[in-house]
Design an enzyme around this catalytic site. Structure first.
Site, PDB file in Angstrom:
ATOM      1  N   ARG A  51      -9.158  26.393  -6.339  1.00 45.85           N
ATOM      2  CA  ARG A  51      -8.136  25.691  -6.053  1.00 45.85           C
ATOM      3  C   ARG A  51      -7.699  25.632  -4.584  1.00 45.85           C
ATOM      4  NH1 ARG A  51      -3.989  28.983  -5.880  1.00 45.85           N
ATOM      5  NH2 ARG A  51      -4.172  29.819  -8.038  1.00 45.85           N
ATOM      6  N   TYR A 112       7.134   2.086  -5.590  1.00 39.03           N
ATOM      7  CA  TYR A 112       6.768   2.281  -6.823  1.00 39.03           C
ATOM      8  C   TYR A 112       7.562   2.995  -7.794  1.00 39.03           C
ATOM      9  CZ  TYR A 112       3.944   4.465 -10.805  1.00 39.03           C
ATOM     10  OH  TYR A 112       3.724   4.797 -12.029  1.00 39.03           O
ATOM     11  N   ASP A 186       3.284   5.198   2.489  1.00 34.20           N
ATOM     12  CA  ASP A 186       2.542   5.010   1.220  1.00 34.20           C
ATOM     13  C   ASP A 186       1.651   3.803   1.416  1.00 34.20           C
ATOM     14  OD1 ASP A 186       1.304   4.337  -1.162  1.00 34.20           O
ATOM     15  OD2 ASP A 186       2.955   5.319  -2.313  1.00 34.20           O
ATOM     16  N   LYS A 211      -6.069   3.799  -7.044  1.00 35.25           N
ATOM     17  CA  LYS A 211      -6.076   2.337  -7.072  1.00 35.25           C
ATOM     18  C   LYS A 211      -7.558   1.915  -6.215  1.00 35.25           C
ATOM     19  CE  LYS A 211      -2.086   2.481  -9.065  1.00 35.25           C
ATOM     20  NZ  LYS A 211      -2.085   3.650  -9.771  1.00 35.25           N
TER      21      LYS A 211
HETATM   22  O1  P1T Z   1      -0.286   6.809 -10.699  1.00 41.27           O
HETATM   23  P1  P1T Z   1      -0.378   7.650  -9.290  1.00 41.27           P
HETATM   24  O2  P1T Z   1      -1.940   8.045  -9.023  1.00 41.27           O
HETATM   25  O3  P1T Z   1       0.173   9.072  -9.739  1.00 41.27           O
HETATM   26  O4  P1T Z   1      -0.026   7.212  -8.108  1.00 41.27           O
HETATM   27  C1  P1T Z   1       1.421   6.902  -7.962  1.00 41.27           C
HETATM   28  C2  P1T Z   1       1.738   5.739  -7.047  1.00 41.27           C
HETATM   29  C3  P1T Z   1       2.064   5.755  -5.587  1.00 41.27           C
HETATM   30  N1  P1T Z   1       2.441   4.931  -4.791  1.00 41.27           N
HETATM   31  C4  P1T Z   1       2.108   3.698  -5.113  1.00 41.27           C
HETATM   32  C5  P1T Z   1       2.423   2.613  -4.212  1.00 41.27           C
HETATM   33  C6  P1T Z   1       1.686   3.493  -6.441  1.00 41.27           C
HETATM   34  O5  P1T Z   1       1.370   2.076  -6.741  1.00 41.27           O
HETATM   35  C7  P1T Z   1       1.567   4.554  -7.238  1.00 41.27           C
HETATM   36  C8  P1T Z   1       1.179   4.090  -8.806  1.00 41.27           C
HETATM   37  N2  P1T Z   1       1.425   2.689  -9.080  1.00 41.27           N
HETATM   38  C9  P1T Z   1       1.221   2.194 -10.462  1.00 41.27           C
HETATM   39  C10 P1T Z   1       0.484   3.114 -11.496  1.00 41.27           C
HETATM   40  C11 P1T Z   1       1.361   0.710 -10.790  1.00 41.27           C
HETATM   41  O6  P1T Z   1       0.856   0.200 -11.746  1.00 41.27           O
HETATM   42  O7  P1T Z   1       2.076   0.176  -9.786  1.00 41.27           O
END
Ligand code: P1T
Length: 399
Positions: A51, A112, A186, A211
């Site tokens: 960890r 988001y 972000d 992503k």
């Molecule tokens: O899904 P995760 O890896 O926990 O990420 C969260 C997140 C954070 N910031 C942005 C700009 C995001 O688009 C996301 C996750 N978004 C999606 C799952 C979506 O479909 O928009």
């Protein structure tokens, strides 16, 4: 290796990486061991427990640190100011741990849905954060809000999810610095290929690595990066103390994805520009939001702030509003073939979704209405398939 003169495309492959000294392996081994042998209590090779220390995760974290331009050396910090987490939200949640309870916090109004939920439905109560949602794409409103609230942290997405607003990062970070606030960006939609917030004055970058960084819709991960050594050390402490780290297998996948980020982003941007223009001319589409279009309200800021290979570049995400409300958009989303109706974005394959029902259902209805996230609004993540095939698919589904 000195990175100062290398092109970002080269850094995607080599940034923070070196061949294995024992075997010459060009990709780091996946270190699955949860623990490490010690010669005597407290005497070890710098690795105690996975960890806290994992060489596969470090390799991915260094790649991100180099791409975001943290400028922190490996001698100062083992992963050079890059930190990897089990999801984007785990990265965001760990970043929020920097704040004292009851802190004032300014958040971009369009983020988001999961980020909105984490703030409004978790940290507003558990951490007592006093959260103001502000349209930071309006420079005077941003400056006014920062001056009057004097927040401890400012959180923005640019381009924002899903209405693709663009925020002038340098302007907001400059205002934030005047009141001693940390600026967190972000950077999920732009990726470090198109925009490097730390170079524009931001303190911390966050990504959903699920992503574009992962790029193949086969890993869930999150990333933080900072160019301030003190913050890097505090975030490393929190990463270990809170414990939502990225595992070694997922670190390997995320690193593999990072290698092709530049070539993928070129294709995403090129196709999205063509598709946005095509949609703009389509009679069934009442509005197209894409930062590369002249009609986008912050097109000039995007042109200044986002680039690839020295030319303006606007990313692979498009938002469109269809004539005919929910019935029309539902039919359209059921008719597409190459575009898959699914949450998420940034993979090689094209995805499409309905934010009001899917990714942003957790945003309060009144806030959605104010942002224009209505029944006719659909969000496209343009993949790297042949552009004409994608246009043909949209065309048959719209007709
Ligand atoms: O899904 P995760 O890896 O926990 O990420 C969260 C997140 C954070 N910031 C942005 C700009 C995001 O688009 C996301 C996750 N978004 C999606 C799952 C979506 O479909 O928009």
């Amino acid at each position: 290796m000195s990175h100062s003169k290398l092109h970002p495309s080269t850094l995607c492959i080599h940034g923070g990486q070196s061949n294995c000294e024992v075997t010459g392996a060009v990709m780091p081994p996946i270190y699955t061991s949860s623990t490490y042998a010690q010669e005597s209590p407290g005497v070890h090779k710098g690795f105690e427990y996975s960890r806290s220390h994992n060489a596969t995760r470090y390799a991915f974290e260094r790649a991100i640190a180099i791409l975001e331009g943290t400028g922190i050396a490996q001698e100062q910090d083992p992963s050079m100011g890059g930190l990897a987490f089990s999801s984007g939200l785990a990265a965001s949640a760990t970043c929020l741990e920097l704040l004292e309870k009851g802190s004032c916090f300014i958040c971009m109004d369009d983020v988001y849905g999961g980020t909105n939920r984490l703030l409004n439905q978790v940290r507003a109560t558990t951490q007592g954060l006093d959260i103001e949602f502000v349209n930071l794409s309006d420079p005077s409103r941003a400056a006014e809000a920062i001056r009057s609230h004097k927040p401890a942290m400012i959180w923005l997405e640019t381009p924002s999810n899903p209405t693709l607003k663009i925020v002038d990062i340098a302007a907001v970070a400059a205002e934030a610095a005047k009141v001693g606030a940390l600026t967190v960006v972000d950077n999920t939609f732009a990726t470090p290929m198109l925009q490097q917030p730390l170079q524009l004055g931001a303190d911390i970058v966050v990504h959903s690595g699920t992503k574009y960084i992962g790029g193949h819709s086969d890993v869930v991960c999150g990333v933080l990066a900072t160019n301030k050594l003190e913050l890097a050390q505090r975030l490393r402490f929190l990463q270990n103390a809170v414990g939502s780290i990225l595992g070694p297998f997922d670190s390997y996948l995320a690193l593999r994805g990072t290698k092709t980020l530049a070539v993928r982003m070129r294709q995403h941007c090129e196709s999205a520009m063509k598709i946005a223009r095509w949609l703009e001319d389509h009679p069934s589409v009442s509005k197209v939001i894409y930062p590369g279009l002249d009609s986008h309200p912050q097109h000039d800021v995007a042109t200044r702030q986002m680039s690839l290979d020295g030319n303006p570049a606007y990313g692979g995400m498009i938002t469109a509003i269809l004539e005919g409300g929910i019935d029309r958009s539902r039919r359209f989303l059921e008719q597409v073939n190459l575009f898959t109706l699914a949450e998420s974005l940034g993979g090689v394959e094209s995805l499409i979704e309905h934010p009001a029902i899917m990714t942003h259902a957790s945003v309060p209805e009144a806030a959605r209405a104010e942002l224009g996230i209505d029944d006719g609004l659909v969000r496209l993540s343009v993949g790297i398939e042949q552009t004409d095939d994608l246009i043909d698919d949209l065309s048959q589904a719209l007709n």
